[in-house]
Design a protein around this motif. Structure first.
Motif, PDB file in Angstrom:
ATOM      1  N   UNK A  44     -99.450 147.021 -37.374  1.00  0.00           N
ATOM      2  CA  UNK A  44     -98.289 147.313 -36.533  1.00  0.00           C
ATOM      3  C   UNK A  44     -98.597 148.455 -35.576  1.00  0.00           C
ATOM      4  N   UNK A  45     -98.032 148.386 -34.382  1.00  0.00           N
ATOM      5  CA  UNK A  45     -98.298 149.407 -33.377  1.00  0.00           C
ATOM      6  C   UNK A  45     -97.027 150.063 -32.848  1.00  0.00           C
ATOM      7  N   UNK A  46     -95.858 149.567 -33.261  1.00  0.00           N
ATOM      8  CA  UNK A  46     -94.607 150.043 -32.683  1.00  0.00           C
ATOM      9  C   UNK A  46     -94.068 151.226 -33.500  1.00  0.00           C
ATOM     10  N   UNK A  47     -94.480 152.427 -33.112  1.00  0.00           N
ATOM     11  CA  UNK A  47     -94.218 153.612 -33.935  1.00  0.00           C
ATOM     12  C   UNK A  47     -92.960 154.376 -33.541  1.00  0.00           C
ATOM     13  N   UNK A  48     -92.222 153.901 -32.542  1.00  0.00           N
ATOM     14  CA  UNK A  48     -91.029 154.630 -32.113  1.00  0.00           C
ATOM     15  C   UNK A  48     -90.005 154.727 -33.240  1.00  0.00           C
ATOM     16  N   UNK A  49     -89.761 153.596 -33.923  1.00  0.00           N
ATOM     17  CA  UNK A  49     -88.804 153.617 -35.027  1.00  0.00           C
ATOM     18  C   UNK A  49     -89.222 154.580 -36.115  1.00  0.00           C
ATOM     19  N   UNK A  50     -90.517 154.633 -36.405  1.00  0.00           N
ATOM     20  CA  UNK A  50     -91.032 155.541 -37.432  1.00  0.00           C
ATOM     21  C   UNK A  50     -90.809 156.998 -37.022  1.00  0.00           C
ATOM     22  N   UNK A  51     -90.934 157.290 -35.727  1.00  0.00           N
ATOM     23  CA  UNK A  51     -90.715 158.649 -35.244  1.00  0.00           C
ATOM     24  C   UNK A  51     -89.269 159.079 -35.447  1.00  0.00           C
ATOM     25  N   UNK A  52     -88.340 158.157 -35.290  1.00  0.00           N
ATOM     26  CA  UNK A  52     -86.932 158.479 -35.513  1.00  0.00           C
ATOM     27  C   UNK A  52     -86.671 158.702 -36.995  1.00  0.00           C
ATOM     28  N   UNK A  53     -87.276 157.865 -37.839  1.00  0.00           N
ATOM     29  CA  UNK A  53     -87.143 158.065 -39.291  1.00  0.00           C
ATOM     30  C   UNK A  53     -87.644 159.459 -39.667  1.00  0.00           C
ATOM     31  N   UNK A  54     -88.747 159.873 -39.056  1.00  0.00           N
ATOM     32  CA  UNK A  54     -89.289 161.209 -39.323  1.00  0.00           C
ATOM     33  C   UNK A  54     -88.247 162.286 -39.052  1.00  0.00           C
ATOM     34  N   UNK A  55     -87.549 162.189 -37.918  1.00  0.00           N
ATOM     35  CA  UNK A  55     -86.560 163.212 -37.576  1.00  0.00           C
ATOM     36  C   UNK A  55     -85.396 163.216 -38.556  1.00  0.00           C
ATOM     37  N   UNK A  56     -84.975 162.042 -39.027  1.00  0.00           N
ATOM     38  CA  UNK A  56     -83.882 161.987 -40.003  1.00  0.00           C
ATOM     39  C   UNK A  56     -84.293 162.629 -41.327  1.00  0.00           C
ATOM     40  N   UNK A  57     -85.528 162.384 -41.754  1.00  0.00           N
ATOM     41  CA  UNK A  57     -85.995 162.981 -43.009  1.00  0.00           C
ATOM     42  C   UNK A  57     -86.140 164.494 -42.861  1.00  0.00           C
ATOM     43  N   UNK A  58     -86.645 164.950 -41.723  1.00  0.00           N
ATOM     44  CA  UNK A  58     -86.749 166.399 -41.511  1.00  0.00           C
ATOM     45  C   UNK A  58     -85.367 167.044 -41.538  1.00  0.00           C
ATOM     46  N   UNK A  59     -84.409 166.396 -40.924  1.00  0.00           N
ATOM     47  CA  UNK A  59     -83.055 166.934 -40.894  1.00  0.00           C
ATOM     48  C   UNK A  59     -82.478 167.035 -42.306  1.00  0.00           C
ATOM     49  N   UNK A  60     -82.898 166.120 -43.181  1.00  0.00           N
ATOM     50  CA  UNK A  60     -82.423 166.132 -44.564  1.00  0.00           C
ATOM     51  C   UNK A  60     -83.194 167.103 -45.440  1.00  0.00           C
ATOM     52  N   UNK A  61     -84.137 167.847 -44.852  1.00  0.00           N
ATOM     53  CA  UNK A  61     -84.852 168.868 -45.604  1.00  0.00           C
ATOM     54  C   UNK A  61     -86.169 168.442 -46.212  1.00  0.00           C
TER      55      UNK A  61
END
Length: 261
Positions: free
Chosen positions: A143-160
């Motif tokens: 897979x090459x479409x990493x935009x969705x993964x980048x958003x998941x990263x921000x949600x997890x960071x926000x959750x601590x």
């Protein structure tokens, strides 16, 4: 190819993976401009923003977002109602032959750059949760479409959570990391073009290489938007429809002890 990319954009970027608080739809009104202090945007505004992304410059897109924030839009609204709505709309424009593949690639690339710009502020108030909350995110190889993964990263960071994002790294690099470092969970994103056999094989390899014998594996992406249970059938602990779903499932503790070990 056209249909596969459109499905990948639809499933990985919006609406479920990035949908806001699992309302079932993005906050878009049929006409008019965004109301002051609101996270709701109009269809016309999404179209105008896509035009900025493709026809103008990245600074022009930033100025547009800054104006919305100055008018009262939250960073949550910027990510969910602007960036993910634009990503979905770009895919629809390409599927309808209104944009070229190059145009869509440029637009999605700029959305990812904007996410990198505004993402840190989105999670600025996050309180680190400490031991037990370290996760590695990666695409299932192929897979090459990493935009969705980048958003998941921000949600997890926000959750601590302490987050490491490997994006579309080679399989060997992912295995080296989980073998050489301690992670409490691994989040895998599978594109629409990735087969179920490839997903199952990746999950098995990650478990076998992991330094943590009780590593929890979360899988999201095209195949699991409507069938999150499928991820468990393929060897994961959790199939996630979207970031909130993944966070809630991890917070509840192991759901499948026989799989989690």
């Amino acid at each position: 190819m056209r249909r596969n990319l459109a499905q990948t954009i639809e499933a990985e970027v919006v609406p479920r993976l990035l949908m806001r608080h699992r309302t079932g739809s993005l906050a878009i009104e049929p006409s008019g401009a965004p109301s002051p202090g609101s996270d709701t945007v109009s269809y016309a505004d999404v179209e105008a923003f896509c035009d900025l992304l493709v026809r103008e410059s990245l600074p022009a897109a930033r100025r547009h977002i800054d104006q919305l924030i100055a008018a009262g839009m939250s960073l949550d609204g910027v990510i969910t109602s602007i960036l993910c709505s634009a990503a979905r709309h770009l895919g629809l424009l390409w599927d309808g032959d209104r944009l070229s593949f190059v145009d869509v690639t440029v637009g999605l690339s700029r959305i990812q750059q904007l996410l990198r710009s505004y993402g840190p502020a989105f999670s600025a108030d996050a309180v680190p949760r400490g031991p037990g909350y370290r996760i590695l995110l990666a695409m299932v190889p192929g897979g090459q479409h990493t935009l969705g993964l980048a958003v998941v990263e921000e949600y997890f960071r926000r959750a601590g959570w302490d987050v490491e994002n490997e994006g579309a790294a080679p399989m060997r690099q992912i295995l080296d990391r989980v073998h050489g470092e301690w992670f409490d969970a691994v989040g895998l994103s599978a594109s629409g073009e990735t087969s179920r056999d490839e997903i199952a094989a990746t999950i098995a390899l990650v478990r076998d290489a992991a330094a943590n014998p009780r590593l929890r594996v979360v899988v999201g992406g095209f195949h699991f938007v409507e069938q999150p249970q499928l991820a468990v059938d393929l060897g994961a602990d959790i199939g996630a429809r979207d970031p909130d779903h993944a966070l809630e499932a991890l917070a509840r503790g192991p759901e499948h002890p026989a799989i989690a070990g």
